[in-house]
Design an enzyme around this catalytic site. Structure first.
Site, PDB file in Angstrom:
ATOM      1  N   GLU A  48      -2.624   1.821   0.030  1.00 56.73           N
ATOM      2  CA  GLU A  48      -2.776   1.140  -1.268  1.00 56.73           C
ATOM      3  C   GLU A  48      -2.793   2.229  -2.324  1.00 56.73           C
ATOM      4  OE1 GLU A  48      -2.829  -2.096  -1.670  1.00 56.73           O
ATOM      5  OE2 GLU A  48      -3.204  -2.811   0.353  1.00 56.73           O
TER       6      GLU A  48
ATOM      7  N   SER B 132      -4.355   7.945  -4.543  1.00 51.97           N
ATOM      8  CA  SER B 132      -3.137   8.353  -5.237  1.00 51.97           C
ATOM      9  C   SER B 132      -1.957   8.431  -4.263  1.00 51.97           C
ATOM     10  CB  SER B 132      -3.352   9.713  -5.895  1.00 51.97           C
ATOM     11  OG  SER B 132      -3.719  10.645  -4.904  1.00 51.97           O
TER      12      SER B 132
ATOM     13  N   CYS C 255      -5.676   0.525 -10.545  1.00 51.47           N
ATOM     14  CA  CYS C 255      -4.338   0.712  -9.977  1.00 51.47           C
ATOM     15  C   CYS C 255      -3.378  -0.287 -10.613  1.00 51.47           C
ATOM     16  CB  CYS C 255      -4.380   0.543  -8.472  1.00 51.47           C
ATOM     17  SG  CYS C 255      -5.186  -0.970  -7.963  1.00 51.47           S
TER      18      CYS C 255
HETATM   19  P1  NAD Z   1      -7.417  10.230  -4.764  1.00 53.66           P
HETATM   20  O1  NAD Z   1      -6.123  10.140  -4.043  1.00 53.66           O
HETATM   21  O2  NAD Z   1      -7.753  11.486  -5.459  1.00 53.66           O
HETATM   22  O3  NAD Z   1      -8.630   9.960  -3.739  1.00 53.66           O
HETATM   23  C1  NAD Z   1      -8.662   8.811  -2.922  1.00 53.66           C
HETATM   24  C2  NAD Z   1      -9.527   9.098  -1.708  1.00 53.66           C
HETATM   25  O4  NAD Z   1      -8.929  10.159  -0.970  1.00 53.66           O
HETATM   26  C3  NAD Z   1     -10.933   9.572  -2.067  1.00 53.66           C
HETATM   27  O5  NAD Z   1     -11.848   9.078  -1.110  1.00 53.66           O
HETATM   28  C4  NAD Z   1     -10.829  11.068  -1.967  1.00 53.66           C
HETATM   29  O6  NAD Z   1     -12.061  11.669  -1.661  1.00 53.66           O
HETATM   30  C5  NAD Z   1      -9.838  11.241  -0.831  1.00 53.66           C
HETATM   31  N1  NAD Z   1      -9.072  12.497  -0.928  1.00 53.66           N
HETATM   32  C6  NAD Z   1      -8.762  13.188  -2.040  1.00 53.66           C
HETATM   33  N2  NAD Z   1      -8.067  14.310  -1.715  1.00 53.66           N
HETATM   34  C7  NAD Z   1      -7.949  14.309  -0.365  1.00 53.66           C
HETATM   35  C8  NAD Z   1      -7.330  15.195   0.573  1.00 53.66           C
HETATM   36  N3  NAD Z   1      -6.711  16.307   0.189  1.00 53.66           N
HETATM   37  N4  NAD Z   1      -7.404  14.859   1.882  1.00 53.66           N
HETATM   38  C9  NAD Z   1      -8.019  13.739   2.275  1.00 53.66           C
HETATM   39  N5  NAD Z   1      -8.616  12.865   1.433  1.00 53.66           N
HETATM   40  C10 NAD Z   1      -8.573  13.140   0.133  1.00 53.66           C
HETATM   41  O7  NAD Z   1      -7.475   8.982  -5.765  1.00 53.66           O
HETATM   42  P2  NAD Z   1      -8.600   8.630  -6.832  1.00 53.66           P
HETATM   43  O8  NAD Z   1      -8.470   9.564  -7.990  1.00 53.66           O
HETATM   44  O9  NAD Z   1      -9.916   8.480  -6.185  1.00 53.66           O
HETATM   45  O10 NAD Z   1      -8.146   7.157  -7.269  1.00 53.66           O
HETATM   46  C11 NAD Z   1      -7.116   6.908  -8.174  1.00 53.66           C
HETATM   47  C12 NAD Z   1      -5.820   6.559  -7.483  1.00 53.66           C
HETATM   48  O11 NAD Z   1      -6.020   5.500  -6.543  1.00 53.66           O
HETATM   49  C13 NAD Z   1      -4.782   6.039  -8.452  1.00 53.66           C
HETATM   50  O12 NAD Z   1      -3.522   6.549  -8.103  1.00 53.66           O
HETATM   51  C14 NAD Z   1      -4.824   4.534  -8.244  1.00 53.66           C
HETATM   52  O13 NAD Z   1      -3.657   3.859  -8.636  1.00 53.66           O
HETATM   53  C15 NAD Z   1      -5.068   4.467  -6.777  1.00 53.66           C
HETATM   54  N6  NAD Z   1      -5.636   3.172  -6.404  1.00 53.66           N
HETATM   55  C16 NAD Z   1      -4.827   2.297  -5.765  1.00 53.66           C
HETATM   56  C17 NAD Z   1      -5.302   1.033  -5.446  1.00 53.66           C
HETATM   57  C18 NAD Z   1      -4.423   0.029  -4.752  1.00 53.66           C
HETATM   58  O14 NAD Z   1      -4.962  -0.926  -4.210  1.00 53.66           O
HETATM   59  N7  NAD Z   1      -3.107   0.184  -4.758  1.00 53.66           N
HETATM   60  C19 NAD Z   1      -6.620   0.685  -5.759  1.00 53.66           C
HETATM   61  C20 NAD Z   1      -7.424   1.620  -6.398  1.00 53.66           C
HETATM   62  C21 NAD Z   1      -6.908   2.869  -6.718  1.00 53.66           C
END
Ligand code: NAD
Length: 514
Positions: A267, A246, A301
């Site tokens: 990303e 995110s 995404c």
């Molecule tokens: P997220 O940000 O909650 O988590 C992503 C990763 O970060 C996970 O491994 C999670 O464990 C870790 N994380 C979460 N909180 C953290 C913290 N406080 N400190 C460190 N690491 C932490 O995202 P999600 O819910 O897993 O995935 C959805 C999001 O990812 C959406 O916004 C989507 O658009 C994005 N996404 C982007 C792409 C791209 O290529 N642009 C691809 C896939 C997903």
């Protein structure tokens, strides 16, 4: 749908009821972290457990990876490519069981899960070729009998932190390119899909062992992100962090890695739109819009979040879209009749419902869907009816990414206005325009057109091929990974100048006589 015996799939993937969450490629490690249970969003059943990585375990992995890098970087790139080729062959053998696990643990339908494993295979093939093309330029020197060129060296440890919605492919995009580049990888997967990460390491571990690849080249740390996140992002041992997730967390990653002048590939979230002009093929556009909006239950995404429709086609498109939405088969992700599986968990359902409330409060009109499904087959509480709302682009909620099947319809009058609406969001990942008019399509791809990292014509916003560089602008983070020349981010560039004369002429003609 037939009753699923998932035990046999776990067995095929060499997964146990309890699995260690730390691997150094060739070795599985005893860990000190908490146990995490993984439940399927399709039926709420427990799949298996993973014991997480503790802080001490993490530091031990980093040390092993640092040592491995010393020898791995000296292996000729095409030989590293040979390991990747074999990983690709092994993944082909496991395409079905791994696809089933992706489906069962994450919730995307089986066809999409097979597609995700296929992406892993494709990137392996791509990386094998790339291993023979890690090229730099040769420049002519201004000085006589001098030669200049640039070359690319391996970087070191690449930290890969991945999102839940692509539990296996995002790792492969990064890891296979990093591997041929001579880097070593430490992967922290999302805690929602640990089993997929363990299964991947079981598959690749066999290849690494057979080829006597040193311990520490491909590492897994299934760790609590709150416990490990800051430690990993601030770790100077990791010159490159590739983060997929995110925008909120991505900003923190960018800050922590930037503070130590490390590099990051970010990303992040998207807010992707399709512009439908009066010259669009209606049937084709409808298919692309539906796949884009409800594929992976709106949790890509690149999912289509907004459809910007010319006022002359607005009503007809809306009517046809709503009719399709009302008939979409919703159900278990592994049921072959399902086109719309569950959301990843109940929290995602809550976020979906909250977003719909905010749409209403801000003046939007819900025209179909939005309910949470109950009853037989939907006991997990994770199934929703996909929602379509009529909105204005400037609503606060429309400016945000809601990671669920919530699609906005917006009306426009001139193409200039459509592009202005299209670009007027914080994110800049994927975009599309449907039209058979060349003036419209070329305008959309021109400097005054889409401001996204991906811009498509007569193709929806989701479903990118690995051959292109993938990523987006603005709040999407600016990172590029996968194809084209994205490999350069995984290596350090060096400019070399060689003097083969007996003089020492200085650049810019500077005279310095002793
Ligand atoms: P997220 O940000 O909650 O988590 C992503 C990763 O970060 C996970 O491994 C999670 O464990 C870790 N994380 C979460 N909180 C953290 C913290 N406080 N400190 C460190 N690491 C932490 O995202 P999600 O819910 O897993 O995935 C959805 C999001 O990812 C959406 O916004 C989507 O658009 C994005 N996404 C982007 C792409 C791209 O290529 N642009 C691809 C896939 C997903």
């Amino acid at each position: 749908m037939k009753e699923i015996n998932f035990k046999s799939v776990l067995k095929d993937l060499h997964l146990e009821e309890v699995n260690p969450g730390v691997c150094t490629g060739t070795e599985w490690k005893k860990t000190s972290g908490k146990f995490i249970e993984s439940y399927s969003p399709s039926d709420g059943k427990l799949i298996a457990r993973v014991q997480q990585c503790g802080v001490e375990d993490y530091h031990a992995v980093i040390n092993t990876a640092k040592n491995a890098f010393k020898s791995w970087r000296m292996v000729p790139a095409p030989k590293r490519g040979e390991i990747v080729r074999q990983i690709g062959l092994e993944l082909r053998k496991y395409k079905e069981p791994l696809g089933k696990l992706v489906s069962y643990e994450m919730g995307k339908i089986y066809q999409e899960s097979l597609g995700e494993v296929q992406e892993m295979i494709d990137i392996c093939d791509f990386a094998v070729g790339q291993s023979r093309q890690l090229y730099g330029f040769t420049m002519h020197s201004e000085r006589a009998k001098h030669r200049m060129y640039d070359q690319y060296h391996p970087l070191g440890i690449v930290g890969v932190v991945s999102a839940f919605n692509f539990p296996v492919a995002v790792w492969a995009w990064n890891a296979m390119i990093a591997l041929v580049a001579g880097d070593v990888v430490v992967w922290k997967p999302s805690s929602k899909v640990y089993l997929c990460a363990v299964a991947v390491h079981k598959i690749v571990g066999k290849v690494l062992k057979e080829n006597k690849v040193p311990e520490g080249v491909l590492n897994l740390v299934a760790a609590d992100s709150k416990m490990l996140g800051d430690t990993m992002f601030s770790d100077k041992n990791i010159p490159l962090v590739s983060f997929t997730g995110s925008t909120n967390i991505g900003k923190k990653v960018g800050r922590l890695v930037g503070e130590r002048l490390g590099r990051s590939i970010l990303e992040l979230g998207g807010n992707n739109a399709i512009i439908v002009t009066p010259n669009a093929d209606m049937e084709m556009t409808l298919r692309a819009a539906v796949f884009g909006a409800v594929g992976t239950c709106g949790q890509r995404c690149t999912s289509t979040r907004r459809i910007i429709l010319h006022e002359s086609v607005y009503d007809e498109f809306k009517q046809k879209l709503v009719a399709i939405y009302r008939k979409l088969p919703i159900g278990h992700a592994l049921d072959e009749n399902t086109l719309l599986g569950p959301l990843v968990d109940k929290r995602a359902v809550q976020d979906f419902q909250n977003a719909i409330e905010r749409v209403k409060q801000q003046g939007g009109k819900i025209i179909t869907g939005g309910d949470v499904l109950e009853g037989a087959g939907f006991e997990a509480g994770t199934f929703v009816k996909p929602c379509i709302a009529e909105v204005e682009n400037n609503y606060e909620i429309v400016q945000e990414e809601t990671f669920a099947p919530l699609l906005y319809l917006i009306k426009y009058n001139t193409l200039e206005e459509a592009i202005q609406i299209h670009n007027d969001v914080p994110q800049g990942l994927s975009s599309a325009l449907f039209s058979t008019n060349m003036l419209e399509t070329e305008t959309f791809l021109s400097h005054e057109g889409s401001d996204c990292g991906i811009a498509n014509i007569n193709i929806g916003t989701s479903g990118a091929e690995i051959g292109g560089a993938f990523g987006g602008e603005k709040d999407t983070g600016g990172g590029r990974e996968s194809g084209s020349d994205a490999w350069k981010a995984y290596m350090r560039r060096q400019t070399n100048t060689i003097n083969f004369s007996t003089d020492l002429p200085l650049a810019q003609g500077i005279e310095f006589t002793l």
